[in-house]
Design a protein around this motif. Structure first.
Motif, short mmCIF file in Angstrom:
data_model
loop_
_atom_site.label_atom_id
_atom_site.label_comp_id
_atom_site.label_asym_id
_atom_site.label_seq_id
_atom_site.Cartn_x
_atom_site.Cartn_y
_atom_site.Cartn_z
N ILE A 1 0.86 -1.18 0.00
CA ILE A 1 0.00 0.00 0.00
C ILE A 1 0.90 1.23 0.00
O ILE A 1 1.77 1.37 0.88
N ARG A 2 0.68 2.12 -0.96
CA ARG A 2 1.41 3.39 -0.86
C ARG A 2 0.71 4.24 0.19
O ARG A 2 -0.52 4.33 0.23
N HIS A 3 1.50 4.87 1.08
CA HIS A 3 0.93 5.77 2.10
C HIS A 3 0.02 6.79 1.43
O HIS A 3 0.16 7.07 0.24
N SER A 4 -0.87 7.38 2.21
CA SER A 4 -1.80 8.32 1.58
C SER A 4 -1.29 9.77 1.64
O SER A 4 -0.16 10.03 2.06
N HIS A 5 -2.14 10.67 1.17
CA HIS A 5 -1.78 12.08 0.97
C HIS A 5 -1.24 12.70 2.27
O HIS A 5 -1.83 12.54 3.33
N PHE A 6 -0.13 13.44 2.19
CA PHE A 6 0.51 13.94 3.40
C PHE A 6 0.95 15.38 3.22
O PHE A 6 0.93 15.94 2.12
N ASN A 7 1.38 15.96 4.31
CA ASN A 7 1.78 17.35 4.35
C ASN A 7 3.19 17.53 3.77
O ASN A 7 4.19 17.21 4.42
N ARG A 8 3.25 18.04 2.57
CA ARG A 8 4.54 18.19 1.89
C ARG A 8 5.25 19.50 2.24
O ARG A 8 6.38 19.72 1.81
N LYS A 9 4.53 20.37 2.97
CA LYS A 9 5.10 21.71 3.20
C LYS A 9 6.24 21.68 4.22
O LYS A 9 7.10 22.55 4.22
N PHE A 21 -13.36 9.69 -7.38
CA PHE A 21 -12.48 10.38 -8.33
C PHE A 21 -11.86 11.65 -7.75
O PHE A 21 -10.75 12.01 -8.10
N ASP A 22 -12.60 12.32 -6.86
CA ASP A 22 -12.06 13.60 -6.35
C ASP A 22 -11.11 13.40 -5.18
O ASP A 22 -10.61 14.36 -4.60
N LYS A 23 -10.83 12.15 -4.83
CA LYS A 23 -9.89 11.87 -3.73
C LYS A 23 -8.65 11.13 -4.22
O LYS A 23 -7.86 10.62 -3.44
N VAL A 24 -8.48 11.06 -5.52
CA VAL A 24 -7.30 10.41 -6.10
C VAL A 24 -6.18 11.43 -6.26
O VAL A 24 -6.36 12.45 -6.93
N THR A 25 -5.05 11.17 -5.61
CA THR A 25 -3.93 12.11 -5.67
C THR A 25 -2.64 11.36 -5.94
O THR A 25 -2.57 10.14 -5.79
N SER A 26 -1.62 12.12 -6.32
CA SER A 26 -0.34 11.45 -6.58
C SER A 26 0.81 12.32 -6.07
O SER A 26 0.65 13.47 -5.77
N ALA A 76 -6.12 16.49 -6.95
CA ALA A 76 -6.95 15.42 -7.50
C ALA A 76 -6.56 15.15 -8.94
O ALA A 76 -5.48 15.52 -9.37
N TRP A 77 -7.42 14.49 -9.68
CA TRP A 77 -7.13 14.18 -11.08
C TRP A 77 -6.72 15.43 -11.83
O TRP A 77 -5.86 15.39 -12.69
N SER A 78 -7.42 16.52 -11.49
CA SER A 78 -7.17 17.74 -12.24
C SER A 78 -5.69 18.13 -12.18
O SER A 78 -5.11 18.52 -13.17
N SER A 79 -5.06 17.93 -11.01
CA SER A 79 -3.65 18.33 -10.92
C SER A 79 -2.79 17.39 -11.75
O SER A 79 -1.83 17.78 -12.38
N ARG A 80 -3.15 16.09 -11.77
CA ARG A 80 -2.40 15.13 -12.54
C ARG A 80 -2.50 15.43 -14.04
O ARG A 80 -1.55 15.33 -14.78
N LEU A 81 -3.69 15.78 -14.43
CA LEU A 81 -3.93 15.96 -15.85
C LEU A 81 -3.58 17.37 -16.29
O LEU A 81 -3.43 17.66 -17.46
#
Lengths: 299, 299
Positions: free
Chosen positions: A115-123, A294-299, B2-7
């Motif tokens: 599992i890749r860890h989830s969205h985190f504080n990059r600041k 879809f609105d909670k998918v981040t990378s 979200a997707w928007s940032s990826r795309l």
């Protein structure tokens, strides 16, 4: 029809050529296959192993062969092991109800879910301040829900010692109370090996040098066929980092490890490797995020 | 986020080392990178390309390098193309609002989404009788829903001419009215290349011989960087078969094609390849089935 068939008999999956998992348990001796008209040819004779251009001449039907290294985890049973198991009646008929303790060859599958860890504080700069964001916590809960819904009996939960992995694992663990849990530095984020094609985000050679050996150590320590003592299939959760998972996938599949950069993983995604008792490895899915809206998918 | 940032901007994805998609659009000239301290070394000098054992000596930090073939799709722009585009002001500053028709180098991404057909009637022999089961139709509707929810602007829908792929595509198409649709024999099921490690389900050599060339033709025809004339990113749906998708993924990532057997795909799963204008390829996910409830996942 469903997961049960995949995890149980596995005949449907086999018929589709997917060479999946549980079939091996039902036919770990060779005897089941000798009735086929076409036996597997000897690669050394049949194929040139030196053809390596990906866009080589495919029209002749001979691939640019690279032979699968069977003993990739240095756990290939030797002839003495096989004889020992035969004497105990294991390899001949694995469906027989025998006391399996003491067999010398593996009989169980290991399912490793990364599992890749989830969205985190990059600041922030310090690891302990780079915890999950509210969105990250939500993603982690959705992973936990999905894994729970799949109904697979999680055996163990291991996370990297970095804050974002630990916090993701904390939330997932709340869905699997009582499952043993541990942490390891081996799975901390890092640059596994200089990528090919080269990254625009090039790192200093000493980073690849040290991280690379450590992540390779993670691979060699965690990814291997089951021990002969393991009596049932295991389902193991590893919560860690994108580059670590991508490198491990390449290594486990015997794809060029520098190709990790060609793979990509969203936050909170599930990557599932199955290691069969004969050492075959199957990637069941990579970077699955269908459990996230879809609105909670981040990378 | 979200997707928007990826795309869209893709800067976050880039920062994580994922070398993703849209960044290339913002910096397709090399000038953006020369300020970095560490430039990419010359591989021919720096690495031995002849080391190929997957379990080679990793502890020295030098990987068993296999250089990425840049012109894998035979569409690498030549110097003349680049000069032509430079004169038109494209490569220098892609953000400038210029008339882009006539540029000689690609500037758009192609997102290829491969969908494995859903659960079908395996009891019959003839293709036209091997249609979807009620579960298969349900899976197809869930794929359509998921793709719709992702909000990606599907550009085209292509399916194999086999009944189960066509029926899956019919249901998905009902979520994307007005999207152009076509069929091709190239994507029909088949045995792409004899697998490594060898399958227990070994096929006759002539099957690999003929299917292999046809599926390789599918790869060369469908999988390549965008044409220079393509002005915006495309999102293309291909509904076809497990082995075809697994082979295409290996070829596109320049992984050994005979390794297709190490990948596995559930029915109705989504596999997402992104081809950047500079020819880099990223596997965003493989076999994603998170859109299916656990009791509807089949293989």
């Amino acid at each position: 029809m469903a997961w049960s068939s995949r995890l149980g008999v596995g005949v449907i999956a086999f018929a589709s050529g997917a060479a999946v998992t549980a079939f091996v348990k039902a036919a770990s001796s060779d005897s089941g296959f000798t009735r086929r008209t076409f036996s597997v040819p000897d690669h050394k004779f049949f194929h040139s192993s030196e053809r390596s251009t990906p866009t080589g001449d495919f029209s002749n039907g001979i691939p640019p062969y690279k032979v699968w290294e069977k003993d990739w985890d240095r756990r290939e049973p030797c002839a003495a092991d096989r004889r020992k198991s035969l004497r105990r009646g294991i390899a001949e008929d694995p469906t027989r109800e025998v006391k399996r303790e003491g067999t010398a060859i593996p009989t169980a599958n290991r399912h490793l879910l990364f599992i890749r860890h989830s969205h985190f504080n990059r600041k922030e700069k310090k690891d302990e301040e780079r915890g999950l964001t509210p969105l990250g916590r939500e993603q982690a809960a959705l992973i936990g829900q999905r894994l729970k819904a799949l109904g697979i009996p999680i055996t163990v939960l291991v996370d990297s010692t970095m804050t974002r992995a630990k916090e993701t694992a904390d939330i997932i663990a709340s869905f699997f109370l009582g499952v043993p849990r541990s942490q390891t530095d081996l799975l901390r984020k890092g640059a596994p090996v200089s990528p090919e094609p080269p990254s625009r985000n090039w790192k200093q050679p000493q980073i690849y040098f040290s991280d690379g050996a450590r992540i390779e150590a993670a691979f060699r320590t965690l990814v291997h066929r089951a021990n002969p003592e393991q009596l049932t299939d295991s389902y193991e959760l590893y919560v860690c980092h994108s580059k670590v998972i991508r490198y491990i996938v390449c290594r486990a599949l015997q794809f060029p490890p520098e190709g990790w950069i060609r793979l990509s993983l969203f936050h909170g995604s599930i990557t599932w490797l199955t290691i069969q008792p004969d050492g075959r490895v199957i990637l069941q899915c990579l970077g699955d995020v269908g459990h996230l809206p879809f609105d909670k998918v981040t990378s």
